[in-house]
Design an enzyme around this catalytic site. Sequence first.
Site, PDB file in Angstrom:
ATOM      1  N   TYR A 188       0.855  -1.188   0.000  1.00  0.00           N
ATOM      2  CA  TYR A 188       0.000   0.000   0.000  1.00  0.00           C
ATOM      3  C   TYR A 188       0.891   1.239   0.000  1.00  0.00           C
ATOM      4  O   TYR A 188       1.467   1.612   1.019  1.00  0.00           O
ATOM      5  CB  TYR A 188      -0.932   0.021   1.217  1.00  0.00           C
ATOM      6  CG  TYR A 188      -1.877  -1.161   1.315  1.00  0.00           C
ATOM      7  CD1 TYR A 188      -2.188  -1.928   0.202  1.00  0.00           C
ATOM      8  CD2 TYR A 188      -2.460  -1.503   2.530  1.00  0.00           C
ATOM      9  CE1 TYR A 188      -3.056  -3.016   0.301  1.00  0.00           C
ATOM     10  CE2 TYR A 188      -3.331  -2.586   2.627  1.00  0.00           C
ATOM     11  CZ  TYR A 188      -3.617  -3.335   1.522  1.00  0.00           C
ATOM     12  OH  TYR A 188      -4.469  -4.411   1.632  1.00  0.00           O
ATOM     13  N   PRO A 241     -15.990  -5.441   2.615  1.00  0.00           N
ATOM     14  CA  PRO A 241     -17.318  -5.938   2.997  1.00  0.00           C
ATOM     15  C   PRO A 241     -18.450  -5.051   2.484  1.00  0.00           C
ATOM     16  O   PRO A 241     -19.612  -5.451   2.511  1.00  0.00           O
ATOM     17  CB  PRO A 241     -17.264  -5.938   4.525  1.00  0.00           C
ATOM     18  CG  PRO A 241     -16.281  -4.856   4.859  1.00  0.00           C
ATOM     19  CD  PRO A 241     -15.249  -4.907   3.778  1.00  0.00           C
ATOM     20  N   LEU A 242     -18.101  -3.854   2.004  1.00  0.00           N
ATOM     21  CA  LEU A 242     -19.105  -2.938   1.445  1.00  0.00           C
ATOM     22  C   LEU A 242     -18.994  -2.867  -0.082  1.00  0.00           C
ATOM     23  O   LEU A 242     -19.365  -1.866  -0.693  1.00  0.00           O
ATOM     24  CB  LEU A 242     -18.945  -1.543   2.061  1.00  0.00           C
ATOM     25  CG  LEU A 242     -19.204  -1.486   3.569  1.00  0.00           C
ATOM     26  CD1 LEU A 242     -18.865  -0.129   4.138  1.00  0.00           C
ATOM     27  CD2 LEU A 242     -20.652  -1.845   3.873  1.00  0.00           C
TER      28      LEU A 242
END
Length: 340
Positions: A60, A207-208
């Site tokens: 990242y 999860p969204l």
Amino acid sequence: MATVGRIKLGSQGLEVSAQGLGCMGMSAYYGPPKPEADMIALIHHAINSGVTFLDTSDVYGPFTNEILIGKALEGGMRERVQLATKFGISFPDGKMDVRGDPPYVRAACEASLKRLQVDCIDLYYQHRIDTRVPIEVTMGELKKLVEEGKIKYIGLSEACASTIRRAHAVHPLTAVQLEWSLWTREVEEEIVPTCRELGIGIVTYSPLGRGFLSSGPKLAENLSDNDNRKTLPRFQPENVEHNKIVFERVSEMAARKGCTPAQLALAWVHHQGNDVCPIPGTTKIENFNQNIGALSVKLTPEEMSELESIASAAKGERTWVNRTNWKYSETPALSSWKAE
């Protein structure tokens, strides 16, 4: 504000907050990096709210997200968190390379410890599986790092069921990280049952639905040019038009429940079991507060089924290539691998 409880992740003793915080978007992939001071304030707010399970990776940035978290944990915060990071992905010459050879594993761990400014990483994942190196070889080096006190627990990310079994036979896995949401369900067939059989915790990223299940089509319309989601199949105009209907139906159900679409989608993940920890990412305190509100949303079996039937109509592959990452070819036999 909702109370954030604790759950046991895996069978080796790791305990984490029932919801974690995915930190990737603070530094990479979802548009330009966000202001450092704001992100440190968000991380502190999360920890003070009871969300103490922080998720990052050396890729990242690369590296900048680990540096950010290292700064956020200065001044006594380290003792309050469970810190997860990952190794194994790099982009030399702009193309993704995945590595799991022992010298790389050790060098990556040492570098992450330095950037994070810690003596030990709580949960260390192999971010993607290197199919050129038997998983037994990678796990052998990770086991040494546990014995040396550099990492406490071992995880895999996006591994298939047989790789999970083979890895777990070398040293117990504490967690498997995977994409699991209302509209990404492939893991339920083999991966989740394998983890449960072996007593391995499940950590769910996106999860969204990478933000679509919280913001709907307006998210796709407003992505910046350097936001990776712009390239994903589900965010292409022809699929967004269809998936807009899915979002609208989730929104209607959320209105009936007195919660937001994001809270409803996240509550569905929480209801998968007390061995599942979602790690929604955000860069805004108000969205973070909304996410932990999902812990208070209760769903009946009928509501769970209704939600699943709505979301199963989503269109488009979940990732950049037309396959799921769990269908990796198996790693070569141990006897066929030679260290360079």
